[in-house]
Motif scaffolding. Structure first.
Motif, PDB file in Angstrom:
ATOM      1  N   ASP A  84      35.271  -0.178  55.938  1.00 46.54           N
ATOM      2  CA  ASP A  84      34.887  -0.449  54.551  1.00 46.54           C
ATOM      3  C   ASP A  84      33.767   0.498  54.136  1.00 46.54           C
ATOM      4  O   ASP A  84      33.137   1.150  54.960  1.00 46.54           O
ATOM      5  N   TRP A  85      33.571   0.584  52.823  1.00 44.87           N
ATOM      6  CA  TRP A  85      32.482   1.392  52.283  1.00 44.87           C
ATOM      7  C   TRP A  85      31.174   0.609  52.407  1.00 44.87           C
ATOM      8  O   TRP A  85      31.177  -0.615  52.268  1.00 44.87           O
ATOM      9  N   LEU A  86      30.098   1.308  52.641  1.00 45.54           N
ATOM     10  CA  LEU A  86      28.791   0.676  52.559  1.00 45.54           C
ATOM     11  C   LEU A  86      28.541   0.336  51.098  1.00 45.54           C
ATOM     12  O   LEU A  86      28.817   1.146  50.211  1.00 45.54           O
ATOM     13  N   LYS A  87      28.038  -0.847  50.832  1.00 44.22           N
ATOM     14  CA  LYS A  87      27.807  -1.292  49.457  1.00 44.22           C
ATOM     15  C   LYS A  87      26.500  -0.721  48.930  1.00 44.22           C
ATOM     16  O   LYS A  87      25.489  -0.745  49.613  1.00 44.22           O
ATOM     17  N   THR A  88      26.558  -0.215  47.704  1.00 42.91           N
ATOM     18  CA  THR A  88      25.350   0.259  47.024  1.00 42.91           C
ATOM     19  C   THR A  88      25.384  -0.263  45.591  1.00 42.91           C
ATOM     20  O   THR A  88      26.414  -0.706  45.106  1.00 42.91           O
ATOM     21  N   ASP A  89      24.256  -0.187  44.934  1.00 42.71           N
ATOM     22  CA  ASP A  89      24.164  -0.638  43.544  1.00 42.71           C
ATOM     23  C   ASP A  89      24.404   0.507  42.559  1.00 42.71           C
ATOM     24  O   ASP A  89      24.208   0.334  41.364  1.00 42.71           O
ATOM     25  N   PHE A 126      22.659  10.662  42.296  1.00 39.63           N
ATOM     26  CA  PHE A 126      23.625   9.948  43.129  1.00 39.63           C
ATOM     27  C   PHE A 126      23.030   9.699  44.510  1.00 39.63           C
ATOM     28  O   PHE A 126      22.409  10.588  45.099  1.00 39.63           O
ATOM     29  N   HIS A 127      23.229   8.482  45.001  1.00 41.35           N
ATOM     30  CA  HIS A 127      22.753   8.126  46.343  1.00 41.35           C
ATOM     31  C   HIS A 127      23.917   7.851  47.292  1.00 41.35           C
ATOM     32  O   HIS A 127      23.713   7.740  48.492  1.00 41.35           O
ATOM     33  N   ASP A 128      25.113   7.739  46.730  1.00 34.45           N
ATOM     34  CA  ASP A 128      26.321   7.415  47.481  1.00 34.45           C
ATOM     35  C   ASP A 128      27.294   8.586  47.308  1.00 34.45           C
ATOM     36  O   ASP A 128      27.719   8.882  46.197  1.00 34.45           O
ATOM     37  N   ILE A 129      27.612   9.260  48.415  1.00 34.38           N
ATOM     38  CA  ILE A 129      28.541  10.388  48.370  1.00 34.38           C
ATOM     39  C   ILE A 129      29.704  10.080  49.309  1.00 34.38           C
ATOM     40  O   ILE A 129      29.501   9.597  50.430  1.00 34.38           O
ATOM     41  N   ARG A 164      44.176   9.610  54.665  1.00 37.96           N
ATOM     42  CA  ARG A 164      42.980  10.425  54.868  1.00 37.96           C
ATOM     43  C   ARG A 164      41.884   9.617  55.535  1.00 37.96           C
ATOM     44  O   ARG A 164      41.732   8.420  55.271  1.00 37.96           O
ATOM     45  N   LEU A 165      41.115  10.273  56.373  1.00 38.80           N
ATOM     46  CA  LEU A 165      39.933   9.671  56.968  1.00 38.80           C
ATOM     47  C   LEU A 165      38.827   9.725  55.924  1.00 38.80           C
ATOM     48  O   LEU A 165      38.588  10.772  55.325  1.00 38.80           O
ATOM     49  N   ALA A 166      38.161   8.606  55.710  1.00 38.62           N
ATOM     50  CA  ALA A 166      37.144   8.505  54.658  1.00 38.62           C
ATOM     51  C   ALA A 166      35.753   8.446  55.256  1.00 38.62           C
ATOM     52  O   ALA A 166      35.519   7.784  56.273  1.00 38.62           O
ATOM     53  N   TYR A 167      34.822   9.144  54.605  1.00 39.94           N
ATOM     54  CA  TYR A 167      33.441   9.236  55.062  1.00 39.94           C
ATOM     55  C   TYR A 167      32.495   8.966  53.903  1.00 39.94           C
ATOM     56  O   TYR A 167      32.844   9.176  52.737  1.00 39.94           O
ATOM     57  N   GLN A 168      31.281   8.561  54.247  1.00 37.34           N
ATOM     58  CA  GLN A 168      30.278   8.232  53.222  1.00 37.34           C
ATOM     59  C   GLN A 168      28.898   8.636  53.734  1.00 37.34           C
ATOM     60  O   GLN A 168      28.606   8.547  54.936  1.00 37.34           O
ATOM     61  N   ARG A 169      28.092   9.065  52.805  1.00 36.06           N
ATOM     62  CA  ARG A 169      26.679   9.338  53.106  1.00 36.06           C
ATOM     63  C   ARG A 169      25.831   8.704  52.018  1.00 36.06           C
ATOM     64  O   ARG A 169      26.067   8.917  50.834  1.00 36.06           O
ATOM     65  N   ILE A 170      24.860   7.920  52.436  1.00 36.30           N
ATOM     66  CA  ILE A 170      23.911   7.316  51.523  1.00 36.30           C
ATOM     67  C   ILE A 170      22.626   8.151  51.607  1.00 36.30           C
ATOM     68  O   ILE A 170      22.087   8.357  52.696  1.00 36.30           O
ATOM     69  N   ILE A 171      22.138   8.613  50.459  1.00 39.17           N
ATOM     70  CA  ILE A 171      20.905   9.405  50.446  1.00 39.17           C
ATOM     71  C   ILE A 171      19.848   8.714  49.622  1.00 39.17           C
ATOM     72  O   ILE A 171      20.125   7.889  48.796  1.00 39.17           O
TER      73      ILE A 171
END
Length: 171
Positions: A84-89, A126-129, A164-171
């Motif tokens: 799952d995706w990390l949840k952000t606001d 943006f903090h969620d990529i 597709r393999l999905a990736y996320q970066r929170i900054i």
């Protein structure tokens, strides 16, 4: 190297870089971007007009690499399995259509390109990529990991071989 938005004057060089990237994926046995499902000249033109395409230029003004920073909800990212995706606001930004000029492959250009794109994302608030790639695109998986993204699961594009393999970066 200079990271900046692409212009319509860049379109011929971008189309050539994409064509070569599609060919490289084919040689590597990856179905990603094959059979007309890769970045087209029309899509590249739309991305440039929407100010989504960025390029990394050499000191001689040659394009070493390109990436599209896409705002808004990506329909393929709404359903994720095996994680799952990390949840952000906040809204997220998607990175798509990453390609490197063959002349500059093996010179860490993809990592530099991604690092510049992350800085632009941050500067835009943006903090969620998010980014995805095919499971056979090992080089892109390596770059994604090197630039601080974490694996989040699997997404599916509504095309043949769309897993597709999905990736996320929170900054």
């Amino acid at each position: 190297m200079k990271f900046q938005q692409a212009t319509l004057q860049d379109l011929p060089q971008l189309a050539k870089i994409m064509s070569e990237a599609i060919h490289l994926l084919q040689i590597q046995g990856s179905p990603q971007w094959q059979d007309g499902y890769g970045p087209t000249t029309e899509k590249l033109t739309a991305d440039i007009k929407n100010k989504a395409t960025y390029v990394l230029r050499t000191d001689t003004n040659e394009i070493a690499g390109t990436i599209a920073l896409i705002t808004g909800i990506d329909p393929a990212y709404t359903e994720i399995s095996e994680g799952d995706w990390l949840k952000t606001d906040s809204e997220y930004l998607s990175f798509h259509r990453v390609a490197i000029n063959p002349k500059y492959r093996g010179q860490n250009i993809a990592t530099q390109l991604m690092e510049h794109a992350i800085l632009v994302a941050r500067d835009k608030g943006f903090h969620d990529i998010r980014i995805d790639t095919h499971e056979l695109n090992l080089a892109m998986q390596k770059v994604i990991a090197q630039t601080g993204f974490s694996y989040r699961g699997v997404v599916h594009f509504p095309i043949p071989n769309g897993k597709r393999l999905a990736y996320q970066r929170i900054i």
